[in-house]
Design an enzyme around this catalytic site. Sequence first.
Site, short mmCIF file in Angstrom:
data_model
loop_
_atom_site.label_atom_id
_atom_site.label_comp_id
_atom_site.label_asym_id
_atom_site.label_seq_id
_atom_site.Cartn_x
_atom_site.Cartn_y
_atom_site.Cartn_z
N LYS A 24 0.81 -1.30 0.17
CA LYS A 24 0.06 -0.01 -0.33
C LYS A 24 0.93 0.92 -0.01
O LYS A 24 2.05 1.10 0.67
CB LYS A 24 -0.66 -0.22 1.06
CG LYS A 24 -2.06 -0.77 1.16
CD LYS A 24 -3.18 -0.96 2.78
CE LYS A 24 -4.26 -1.38 2.00
NZ LYS A 24 -4.68 -3.09 2.71
N HIS A 50 -3.52 1.46 5.18
CA HIS A 50 -2.88 2.85 4.80
C HIS A 50 -2.73 3.99 6.49
O HIS A 50 -2.35 4.67 6.40
CB HIS A 50 -4.17 3.49 3.44
CG HIS A 50 -3.77 2.99 2.02
ND1 HIS A 50 -4.95 1.44 1.90
CD2 HIS A 50 -3.23 2.69 1.04
CE1 HIS A 50 -5.19 1.68 0.55
NE2 HIS A 50 -4.02 2.35 0.16
N SER A 91 -7.48 3.86 -1.52
CA SER A 91 -7.09 3.44 -0.29
C SER A 91 -9.31 3.31 0.36
O SER A 91 -9.95 4.28 0.31
CB SER A 91 -7.15 4.28 0.79
OG SER A 91 -6.73 4.45 1.98
N GLY A 93 -9.91 4.28 3.91
CA GLY A 93 -10.52 5.40 4.17
C GLY A 93 -10.07 7.15 3.75
O GLY A 93 -10.89 7.49 4.06
#
Length: 122
Positions: A24, A50, A91, A93
């Site tokens: 990531k 992330h 991601s 989030g």
Amino acid sequence: AAAMAAEALSQVADVQIDGDGVFKYVLVRVRGAGAPVKDVVRGHGWAEYHADLFERTEEELARHGLSCECLGGGRLSHRPEERKIHVYGYSVGFGRADHAVTTEKLKAKYPDYEITWADEGY
């Protein structure tokens, strides 16, 4: 203060990623007091989320009096033996980073690599 912030900002590496593998990454906008901003790429295999990457980056920058915000994330596939990096994904989030920006940063750090990106994939 602005000069000190600009100096601190200049010490921040544009790119810090693992040397091999799929992992990531986050694109982070770094700010100093009254200084210009700069976007940096951070990607590591140890990060489960992330947010782990962003929090670690935020802590490191805070020690130098810099603040930051996460512009988004994705994944990197780094194959040093082939001199290739592929940027993709997003991601959950933070949303999708601007992979074109990330790609430009990576090209500056790895000028002899083939660096590609795609919005597909996770």
